[in-house]
Motif scaffolding. Sequence first.
Motif, mmCIF file in Angstrom:
data_model
loop_
_atom_site.group_PDB
_atom_site.id
_atom_site.type_symbol
_atom_site.label_atom_id
_atom_site.label_comp_id
_atom_site.label_asym_id
_atom_site.label_seq_id
_atom_site.Cartn_x
_atom_site.Cartn_y
_atom_site.Cartn_z
ATOM 1 N N UNK A 63 0.814 -1.210 0.000
ATOM 2 C CA UNK A 63 0.000 0.000 0.000
ATOM 3 C C UNK A 63 0.847 1.260 0.000
ATOM 4 N N UNK A 64 0.422 2.215 -0.806
ATOM 5 C CA UNK A 64 0.942 3.588 -0.763
ATOM 6 C C UNK A 64 -0.287 4.487 -0.634
ATOM 7 N N UNK A 65 -0.773 4.628 0.578
ATOM 8 C CA UNK A 65 -2.053 5.293 0.800
ATOM 9 C C UNK A 65 -1.918 6.794 0.994
ATOM 10 N N UNK A 66 -2.703 7.533 0.210
ATOM 11 C CA UNK A 66 -2.855 8.954 0.492
ATOM 12 C C UNK A 66 -3.915 9.096 1.583
ATOM 13 N N UNK A 67 -3.799 10.148 2.377
ATOM 14 C CA UNK A 67 -4.680 10.323 3.534
ATOM 15 C C UNK A 67 -5.455 11.629 3.416
ATOM 16 N N UNK A 68 -6.596 11.680 4.076
ATOM 17 C CA UNK A 68 -7.453 12.859 3.989
ATOM 18 C C UNK A 68 -7.943 13.265 5.372
ATOM 19 N N UNK A 107 -18.908 27.890 0.839
ATOM 20 C CA UNK A 107 -18.735 26.472 0.523
ATOM 21 C C UNK A 107 -18.345 26.292 -0.943
ATOM 22 N N UNK A 108 -19.008 27.028 -1.817
ATOM 23 C CA UNK A 108 -18.733 26.914 -3.253
ATOM 24 C C UNK A 108 -17.321 27.372 -3.584
ATOM 25 N N UNK A 109 -16.891 28.498 -2.992
ATOM 26 C CA UNK A 109 -15.545 29.013 -3.255
ATOM 27 C C UNK A 109 -14.479 28.057 -2.733
ATOM 28 N N UNK A 110 -14.719 27.507 -1.554
ATOM 29 C CA UNK A 110 -13.760 26.568 -0.976
ATOM 30 C C UNK A 110 -13.645 25.299 -1.813
ATOM 31 N N UNK A 111 -14.793 24.787 -2.269
ATOM 32 C CA UNK A 111 -14.790 23.575 -3.096
ATOM 33 C C UNK A 111 -14.047 23.811 -4.406
ATOM 34 N N UNK A 112 -14.265 24.966 -5.020
ATOM 35 C CA UNK A 112 -13.596 25.300 -6.271
ATOM 36 C C UNK A 112 -12.083 25.403 -6.076
ATOM 37 N N UNK A 117 -6.567 23.097 -6.642
ATOM 38 C CA UNK A 117 -5.323 22.644 -6.007
ATOM 39 C C UNK A 117 -5.095 21.155 -6.241
ATOM 40 N N UNK A 118 -6.168 20.383 -6.214
ATOM 41 C CA UNK A 118 -6.057 18.948 -6.450
ATOM 42 C C UNK A 118 -5.596 18.670 -7.874
ATOM 43 N N UNK A 119 -6.158 19.404 -8.822
ATOM 44 C CA UNK A 119 -5.770 19.233 -10.221
ATOM 45 C C UNK A 119 -4.302 19.589 -10.423
ATOM 46 N N UNK A 120 -3.867 20.693 -9.811
ATOM 47 C CA UNK A 120 -2.471 21.105 -9.948
ATOM 48 C C UNK A 120 -1.540 20.091 -9.285
ATOM 49 N N UNK A 121 -1.977 19.518 -8.157
ATOM 50 C CA UNK A 121 -1.131 18.542 -7.474
ATOM 51 C C UNK A 121 -0.943 17.288 -8.327
ATOM 52 N N UNK A 122 -1.977 16.893 -9.058
ATOM 53 C CA UNK A 122 -1.863 15.739 -9.950
ATOM 54 C C UNK A 122 -0.847 16.008 -11.052
ATOM 55 N N UNK A 123 -0.918 17.217 -11.617
ATOM 56 C CA UNK A 123 0.017 17.582 -12.689
ATOM 57 C C UNK A 123 1.459 17.558 -12.177
ATOM 58 N N UNK A 124 1.677 18.192 -11.017
ATOM 59 C CA UNK A 124 3.027 18.231 -10.454
ATOM 60 C C UNK A 124 3.502 16.839 -10.052
ATOM 61 N N UNK A 125 2.587 15.996 -9.580
ATOM 62 C CA UNK A 125 2.953 14.625 -9.204
ATOM 63 C C UNK A 125 3.475 13.857 -10.417
ATOM 64 N N UNK A 126 2.823 14.025 -11.556
ATOM 65 C CA UNK A 126 3.264 13.355 -12.782
ATOM 66 C C UNK A 126 4.659 13.850 -13.190
ATOM 67 N N UNK A 127 4.818 15.180 -13.195
ATOM 68 C CA UNK A 127 6.097 15.760 -13.611
ATOM 69 C C UNK A 127 7.220 15.285 -12.691
ATOM 70 N N UNK A 256 -14.257 13.104 -5.077
ATOM 71 C CA UNK A 256 -14.579 13.619 -3.744
ATOM 72 C C UNK A 256 -13.351 13.892 -2.892
ATOM 73 N N UNK A 257 -12.255 14.274 -3.528
ATOM 74 C CA UNK A 257 -11.037 14.641 -2.809
ATOM 75 C C UNK A 257 -10.560 15.979 -3.355
ATOM 76 N N UNK A 258 -10.108 16.857 -2.463
ATOM 77 C CA UNK A 258 -9.620 18.155 -2.913
ATOM 78 C C UNK A 258 -8.331 18.521 -2.198
ATOM 79 N N UNK A 259 -7.743 19.625 -2.623
ATOM 80 C CA UNK A 259 -6.516 20.092 -1.997
ATOM 81 C C UNK A 259 -5.275 19.466 -2.610
#
Length: 368
Positions: A63-68, A107-112, A117-127, A256-259
């Motif tokens: 396992x390489x588990x990410x945590x929330x 709530x809407x602003x925080x979710x956005x 941030x989650x999308x950017x983290x995925x991009x940086x993780x790949x790079x 259903x994961x952000x940040x």
Amino acid sequence: MPRRTATMLASTLILIALLCAGVLIRVPYSEMSPGPTVNTLGDARGEPVLHISGRKTYPTSGNLNMTTVRVTGADYDMNIVEAVYGWLAHDSVIVPHDTLYPDGKTEEESTQENAEEFSQSQESAKVAALEELKIPVTSRVVVSTVVKDSAAEGALHAGDVIKAVDGTAVRRPEDVAKLVTKHEPGEDVVFTVIPAKTAAAAEKAGKEPKGSRDVTLTTRKAPEDPSNPSEDRAIVGIQAGTDHTFPFEIDIKLADVGGPSAGLMFSLGIIDKLTPGNLTGGEFVAGTGTIDDDGKVGPIGGINMKLVGARDAGARYFLTPDDNCTAAASDTPSGLTLVKVKTLDDAKKSLEKIQAGDTAGLPACSTG
């Protein structure tokens, strides 16, 4: 009515009244508690968290588990009873509402924001993962956003590739701001760009985009900064970012994961799938940490809640950002070994030690 009975009845009524008051009275606090953990090497909702195509992959185990962390919503008003219960509970933390939602975010602003941030983290993780494996990634500085009613509106567009500013080549997004702010407000600045449509067509064809053009913009004065009201800073009204072209497809799917805090674990999962053998040696490893394109691991919030979530999920080792180590070491759940990491390379080498059973040599977190 006997005095004892009357006293008990009065006490009961007072208690009921206090409970009712506690439910009705709202307080400016929010709750943090351990959220679910997800194995980046496994599946979520019936499909792989990491799907790689166009490149040879290898079987993985362990396992390489990410945590929330689970938090109450920005628009939720906690009552006194909930706050007291949260303060008394061991596996949750009550914090001021503004700690989680500064500047009155909805709530809407925080979710956005979390989604971005989650999308950017995925991009940086790949790079970061591909750079660690010495697999070339093509990077370009692009226009991320254009501010409405700014000097750039209508002249530059999201997705335009920025090749140079005033004839000076740009390599990172921050280069753009540095070159623009060399000007005084009201002066002209020249952007050399490749239009977004041209760049997209070239990427689809697998070619390097060509056909740049010069765009001249007149800078304007930036909105006044209360911390430095005398500064006259020139702006054109864009946010520069980085666009990457990968040599094969890496798709990260997790709903259903952000940040940004899953970046490190995504990178490690990608590395494990792209290399022979098992990074974990079959062990249950969890962790957290932001990551940038260069593989630097950054701190996150809610570290103690993530430790509890990892322990409850069955983790034995927890990859901990260096800047979170002191807080994590002050309240580490029993049975969980903290492993300090500063970079993706640190994390990878620690996993190799775990795989080899050389756990005595793992970099540890301390309270001092």
